[in-house]
Design a protein around this motif. Structure first.
Motif, mmCIF file in Angstrom:
data_model
loop_
_atom_site.group_PDB
_atom_site.id
_atom_site.type_symbol
_atom_site.label_atom_id
_atom_site.label_comp_id
_atom_site.label_asym_id
_atom_site.label_seq_id
_atom_site.Cartn_x
_atom_site.Cartn_y
_atom_site.Cartn_z
ATOM 1 N N THR A 78 44.295 20.104 53.675
ATOM 2 C CA THR A 78 44.427 18.847 52.933
ATOM 3 C C THR A 78 43.051 18.273 52.638
ATOM 4 O O THR A 78 42.764 17.858 51.507
ATOM 5 N N ASP A 79 42.187 18.249 53.644
ATOM 6 C CA ASP A 79 40.829 17.737 53.455
ATOM 7 C C ASP A 79 40.069 18.592 52.448
ATOM 8 O O ASP A 79 39.321 18.084 51.618
ATOM 9 N N LYS A 80 40.272 19.899 52.514
ATOM 10 C CA LYS A 80 39.596 20.822 51.611
ATOM 11 C C LYS A 80 40.044 20.555 50.173
ATOM 12 O O LYS A 80 39.223 20.501 49.258
ATOM 13 N N ALA B 176 45.763 21.471 35.481
ATOM 14 C CA ALA B 176 46.997 22.240 35.288
ATOM 15 C C ALA B 176 46.737 23.744 35.425
ATOM 16 O O ALA B 176 47.624 24.489 35.833
ATOM 17 N N ARG B 177 45.542 24.182 35.119
ATOM 18 C CA ARG B 177 45.201 25.602 35.240
ATOM 19 C C ARG B 177 44.616 25.934 36.615
ATOM 20 O O ARG B 177 44.847 27.013 37.155
ATOM 21 N N PHE B 178 43.838 25.006 37.189
ATOM 22 C CA PHE B 178 43.140 25.266 38.447
ATOM 23 C C PHE B 178 44.045 25.233 39.669
ATOM 24 O O PHE B 178 44.033 26.153 40.481
ATOM 25 N N TRP B 179 44.823 24.155 39.826
ATOM 26 C CA TRP B 179 45.563 23.962 41.074
ATOM 27 C C TRP B 179 46.580 25.055 41.378
ATOM 28 O O TRP B 179 46.708 25.455 42.543
ATOM 29 N N PRO B 180 47.289 25.586 40.394
ATOM 30 C CA PRO B 180 48.178 26.712 40.728
ATOM 31 C C PRO B 180 47.401 27.929 41.261
ATOM 32 O O PRO B 180 47.856 28.592 42.203
ATOM 33 N N LEU B 181 46.243 28.214 40.684
ATOM 34 C CA LEU B 181 45.417 29.318 41.187
ATOM 35 C C LEU B 181 44.902 29.008 42.582
ATOM 36 O O LEU B 181 44.902 29.876 43.462
ATOM 37 N N LEU C 174 31.340 27.473 38.735
ATOM 38 C CA LEU C 174 30.226 27.669 39.665
ATOM 39 C C LEU C 174 30.307 26.655 40.798
ATOM 40 O O LEU C 174 30.136 27.003 41.974
ATOM 41 N N ARG C 175 30.603 25.405 40.477
ATOM 42 C CA ARG C 175 30.728 24.366 41.503
ATOM 43 C C ARG C 175 31.843 24.727 42.484
ATOM 44 O O ARG C 175 31.694 24.577 43.697
ATOM 45 N N TYR C 176 32.965 25.224 41.967
ATOM 46 C CA TYR C 176 34.047 25.674 42.843
ATOM 47 C C TYR C 176 33.542 26.762 43.793
ATOM 48 O O TYR C 176 33.766 26.694 45.003
ATOM 49 N N ALA C 177 32.882 27.766 43.238
ATOM 50 C CA ALA C 177 32.388 28.883 44.054
ATOM 51 C C ALA C 177 31.393 28.399 45.100
ATOM 52 O O ALA C 177 31.404 28.859 46.247
ATOM 53 N N ALA D 142 39.046 18.211 44.706
ATOM 54 C CA ALA D 142 39.442 17.212 43.705
ATOM 55 C C ALA D 142 38.303 16.237 43.442
ATOM 56 O O ALA D 142 38.011 15.904 42.285
ATOM 57 N N GLN D 143 37.647 15.819 44.498
ATOM 58 C CA GLN D 143 36.558 14.855 44.379
ATOM 59 C C GLN D 143 35.343 15.448 43.672
ATOM 60 O O GLN D 143 34.692 14.770 42.891
ATOM 61 N N ASN D 144 35.035 16.699 43.935
ATOM 62 C CA ASN D 144 33.791 17.277 43.441
ATOM 63 C C ASN D 144 33.904 18.075 42.143
ATOM 64 O O ASN D 144 32.885 18.309 41.491
#
Length: 156
Positions: free
Chosen positions: A39-41, A57-62, A131-134, A46-48
């Motif tokens: 949950t924290d992750k 809609a594309r990111f969260w399912p992945l 890149l930020r996600y990675a 979401a914050q960053n």
């Protein structure tokens, strides 16, 4: 960037299997704490990431698919740590070899999964957000591994 709650939750999770591996209530405690870490992750992402509605809609399912595939690896990791904790005082070379083999297999599978899903996410998000996600995923993994392995005693 604040990692405090995530680090604390993982640290508490890591102590659970090492404290008394035979206690039947520990498995549910581990699951509760892992849920809090996740949950924290998710909140951290979401914050960053600053996703638009379309990107979300594309990111969260992945992301959810990736996390669902990581969970069995986390379970295997904690089982492997529990095995080590149970056998710590009497660990044989054969048992140590089996624990090491499982540890390396888990790490290899986790990295392959990370590579696969980072590539999928990179196709769905703008390059800077991918890149930020990675970067976030790597930072979180390193921090969690440091905290977890920092409290596990070395084999004797």
């Amino acid at each position: 960037m604040r990692f405090g709650p995530l680090a604390l939750a993982l640290l508490m999770t890591a102590f659970v299997p090492l404290a008394q591996a035979q206690d039947s209530g520990l498995a549910s405690d581990e699951q509760i704490l892992l849920k809090q870490v996740n949950t924290d992750k998710k909140a951290l992402y979401a914050q960053n990431l600053g996703l638009t509605e379309q990107e979300s809609a594309r990111f969260w399912p992945l992301y959810d698919e990736y996390e669902a595939k990581v969970k069995p690896l986390q379970d295997r990791l904690f089982a492997n740590i529990n095995t080590f904790a149970e056998k710590y005082d009497t660990l044989t070379d054969e048992e140590a070899a089996a624990i090491l083999k499982e540890k390396m297999a888990i790490e290899k599978e986790r990295e392959a999964l990370k590579q696969k899903y980072t590539a999928k996410i990179a196709k769905e998000l703008p390059a800077k957000k991918a890149l930020r996600y990675a970067q976030l995923e790597t930072r979180i993994q390193i921090m969690l591994a440091r905290d977890l392995y920092g409290i596990i005693p070395l084999a004797r």
